[in-house]
Motif scaffolding. Structure first.
Motif, PDB file in Angstrom:
ATOM      1  N   PHE A   3       0.846  -1.183   0.000  1.00 22.11           N
ATOM      2  CA  PHE A   3       0.000   0.000   0.000  1.00 22.11           C
ATOM      3  C   PHE A   3       0.886   1.239   0.000  1.00 22.11           C
ATOM      4  O   PHE A   3       1.783   1.358   0.827  1.00 22.11           O
ATOM      5  CB  PHE A   3      -0.910   0.017   1.226  1.00 22.11           C
ATOM      6  N   LYS A   4       0.647   2.143  -0.933  1.00 22.54           N
ATOM      7  CA  LYS A   4       1.414   3.377  -1.006  1.00 22.54           C
ATOM      8  C   LYS A   4       0.602   4.516  -0.406  1.00 22.54           C
ATOM      9  O   LYS A   4      -0.501   4.815  -0.853  1.00 22.54           O
ATOM     10  CB  LYS A   4       1.774   3.700  -2.457  1.00 22.54           C
ATOM     11  N   GLU A   5       1.155   5.147   0.633  1.00 21.52           N
ATOM     12  CA  GLU A   5       0.502   6.276   1.306  1.00 21.52           C
ATOM     13  C   GLU A   5       0.550   7.508   0.402  1.00 21.52           C
ATOM     14  O   GLU A   5       1.319   7.575  -0.555  1.00 21.52           O
ATOM     15  CB  GLU A   5       1.210   6.583   2.632  1.00 21.52           C
ATOM     16  N   TRP A   6      -0.243   8.510   0.735  1.00 21.79           N
ATOM     17  CA  TRP A   6      -0.292   9.744  -0.039  1.00 21.79           C
ATOM     18  C   TRP A   6       1.051  10.457  -0.059  1.00 21.79           C
ATOM     19  O   TRP A   6       1.370  11.182  -0.987  1.00 21.79           O
ATOM     20  CB  TRP A   6      -1.369  10.671   0.512  1.00 21.79           C
ATOM     21  N   ASP A   7       1.873  10.242   0.991  1.00 24.42           N
ATOM     22  CA  ASP A   7       3.176  10.912   1.075  1.00 24.42           C
ATOM     23  C   ASP A   7       4.298  10.104   0.415  1.00 24.42           C
ATOM     24  O   ASP A   7       5.468  10.459   0.499  1.00 24.42           O
ATOM     25  CB  ASP A   7       3.539  11.207   2.519  1.00 24.42           C
ATOM     26  N   GLY A   8       3.939   8.980  -0.242  1.00 25.74           N
ATOM     27  CA  GLY A   8       4.919   8.166  -0.926  1.00 25.74           C
ATOM     28  C   GLY A   8       5.476   7.026  -0.092  1.00 25.74           C
ATOM     29  O   GLY A   8       6.202   6.183  -0.597  1.00 25.74           O
ATOM     30  N   HIS A   9       5.143   6.967   1.189  1.00 24.46           N
ATOM     31  CA  HIS A   9       5.607   5.896   2.072  1.00 24.46           C
ATOM     32  C   HIS A   9       4.840   4.614   1.756  1.00 24.46           C
ATOM     33  O   HIS A   9       3.639   4.648   1.550  1.00 24.46           O
ATOM     34  CB  HIS A   9       5.365   6.293   3.533  1.00 24.46           C
ATOM     35  N   CYS A  10       5.539   3.488   1.680  1.00 30.19           N
ATOM     36  CA  CYS A  10       4.903   2.213   1.368  1.00 30.19           C
ATOM     37  C   CYS A  10       4.772   1.339   2.612  1.00 30.19           C
ATOM     38  O   CYS A  10       5.670   1.299   3.444  1.00 30.19           O
ATOM     39  CB  CYS A  10       5.695   1.452   0.319  1.00 30.19           C
ATOM     40  N   THR A  11       3.644   0.656   2.723  1.00 27.45           N
ATOM     41  CA  THR A  11       3.384  -0.286   3.804  1.00 27.45           C
ATOM     42  C   THR A  11       3.240  -1.671   3.186  1.00 27.45           C
ATOM     43  O   THR A  11       2.590  -1.835   2.158  1.00 27.45           O
ATOM     44  CB  THR A  11       2.079   0.083   4.540  1.00 27.45           C
ATOM     45  N   THR A  12       3.855  -2.676   3.820  1.00 30.65           N
ATOM     46  CA  THR A  12       3.793  -4.045   3.318  1.00 30.65           C
ATOM     47  C   THR A  12       3.290  -4.961   4.427  1.00 30.65           C
ATOM     48  O   THR A  12       3.803  -4.925   5.551  1.00 30.65           O
ATOM     49  CB  THR A  12       5.191  -4.524   2.863  1.00 30.65           C
TER      50      THR A  12
END
Length: 53
Positions: A3-12
């Protein structure tokens, strides 16, 4: 799941079908954060854990 957050940070996150445990990738290590319970797979988060680090 990626999942890519609005700020560009990715969660796996990943789900283990055998144990029904949900884990999140944090600093290169898979950390168990919750477990699916019951017939419909209601997610119960482990104490002190959340979707985000």
């Amino acid at each position: 799941m990626f999942f890519k957050e609005w700020d560009g940070h990715c969660t796996t996150c990943r789900y283990n079908y055998a144990t029904r445990v949900v884990s999140a990738l944090r600093d290169g290590t898979w950390v168990p954060i919750g477990k699916a319970e019951g017939e419909w797979g209601d997610l119960k988060m482990f104490e002190g854990q959340d979707w985000l680090p």
